[in-house]
Design a protein around this motif. Structure first.
Motif, short mmCIF file in Angstrom:
data_model
loop_
_atom_site.label_atom_id
_atom_site.label_comp_id
_atom_site.label_asym_id
_atom_site.label_seq_id
_atom_site.Cartn_x
_atom_site.Cartn_y
_atom_site.Cartn_z
N LEU A 1 0.84 -0.96 0.15
CA LEU A 1 0.04 0.08 0.00
C LEU A 1 0.96 1.30 0.00
O LEU A 1 0.30 2.32 0.56
CB LEU A 1 -0.99 0.05 1.14
CG LEU A 1 -2.19 -1.02 1.39
CD1 LEU A 1 -2.83 -0.93 2.42
CD2 LEU A 1 -2.78 -0.98 0.02
N ARG A 2 2.15 1.31 -0.57
CA ARG A 2 2.86 2.36 -0.77
C ARG A 2 2.18 3.52 -1.40
O ARG A 2 2.28 4.63 -1.20
CB ARG A 2 4.27 2.26 -1.37
CG ARG A 2 5.25 3.06 -1.12
CD ARG A 2 6.56 2.75 -1.67
NE ARG A 2 7.06 1.46 -1.03
CZ ARG A 2 7.73 0.69 -1.72
NH1 ARG A 2 8.28 0.66 -2.92
NH2 ARG A 2 8.26 -0.20 -0.93
N TRP A 3 1.50 3.35 -2.39
CA TRP A 3 0.76 4.08 -3.31
C TRP A 3 -0.28 4.96 -2.38
O TRP A 3 -0.46 6.17 -2.54
CB TRP A 3 0.24 3.57 -4.53
CG TRP A 3 -0.80 2.39 -4.24
CD1 TRP A 3 -0.67 1.34 -4.12
CD2 TRP A 3 -2.36 2.79 -3.75
NE1 TRP A 3 -1.79 0.67 -3.62
CE2 TRP A 3 -2.97 1.50 -3.57
CE3 TRP A 3 -3.12 3.80 -3.81
CZ2 TRP A 3 -4.28 1.48 -3.23
CZ3 TRP A 3 -4.27 3.63 -3.58
CH2 TRP A 3 -4.93 2.34 -3.33
N HIS A 4 -0.69 4.08 -1.50
CA HIS A 4 -2.00 4.80 -0.69
C HIS A 4 -1.43 5.82 0.16
O HIS A 4 -1.90 6.93 0.45
CB HIS A 4 -2.66 3.61 0.17
CG HIS A 4 -3.91 4.33 0.75
ND1 HIS A 4 -3.82 4.69 2.15
CD2 HIS A 4 -5.29 4.35 0.52
CE1 HIS A 4 -4.81 5.17 2.56
NE2 HIS A 4 -5.98 4.87 1.35
N ARG A 5 -0.28 5.74 1.02
CA ARG A 5 0.27 6.54 1.71
C ARG A 5 0.65 7.92 0.82
O ARG A 5 0.71 8.92 1.41
CB ARG A 5 1.55 6.12 2.57
CG ARG A 5 1.09 5.25 3.56
CD ARG A 5 2.08 4.66 4.38
NE ARG A 5 3.42 4.52 3.69
CZ ARG A 5 4.01 3.41 3.64
NH1 ARG A 5 3.94 2.36 4.88
NH2 ARG A 5 5.12 3.21 2.83
N GLN A 6 1.31 7.59 -0.37
CA GLN A 6 2.03 8.78 -0.98
C GLN A 6 0.44 9.53 -1.60
O GLN A 6 0.65 10.73 -1.72
CB GLN A 6 2.53 8.22 -2.37
CG GLN A 6 3.87 7.53 -1.86
CD GLN A 6 4.75 6.84 -3.13
OE1 GLN A 6 3.87 6.89 -4.05
NE2 GLN A 6 5.75 6.42 -2.79
N ALA A 7 -0.54 8.98 -2.04
CA ALA A 7 -1.74 9.85 -2.33
C ALA A 7 -2.11 10.49 -0.92
O ALA A 7 -2.64 11.60 -1.47
CB ALA A 7 -2.81 8.74 -2.68
#
Length: 61
Positions: free
Chosen positions: A52-58
């Motif tokens: 879920l790396r993309w989720h934290r960045q978003a």
């Protein structure tokens, strides 16, 4: 019932009958389940962060 159907038959009997000398079984099970939960959580947290790396960045944007 076969033994395989009830993995800890003595723990249920100890709880239901209130046996004072079987308290160590209950505490051993609680400790074992707590340690197992800690290990499973410590394995899933890095996997969750990676997946879920993309989720934290978003969320930062």
């Amino acid at each position: 019932m076969k033994f395989a159907e009830k993995p800890f038959p003595e723990m249920g009997n100890a709880i239901n009958s209130g046996q004072a000398d079987a308290g160590w079984i209950i505490w051993a099970a609680i400790t074992l389940l707590g340690a197992l939960g800690y290990v499973v959580n410590s394995l899933f947290v890095p996997a969750e962060r990676r997946i879920l790396r993309w989720h934290r960045q978003a969320a930062r944007s």
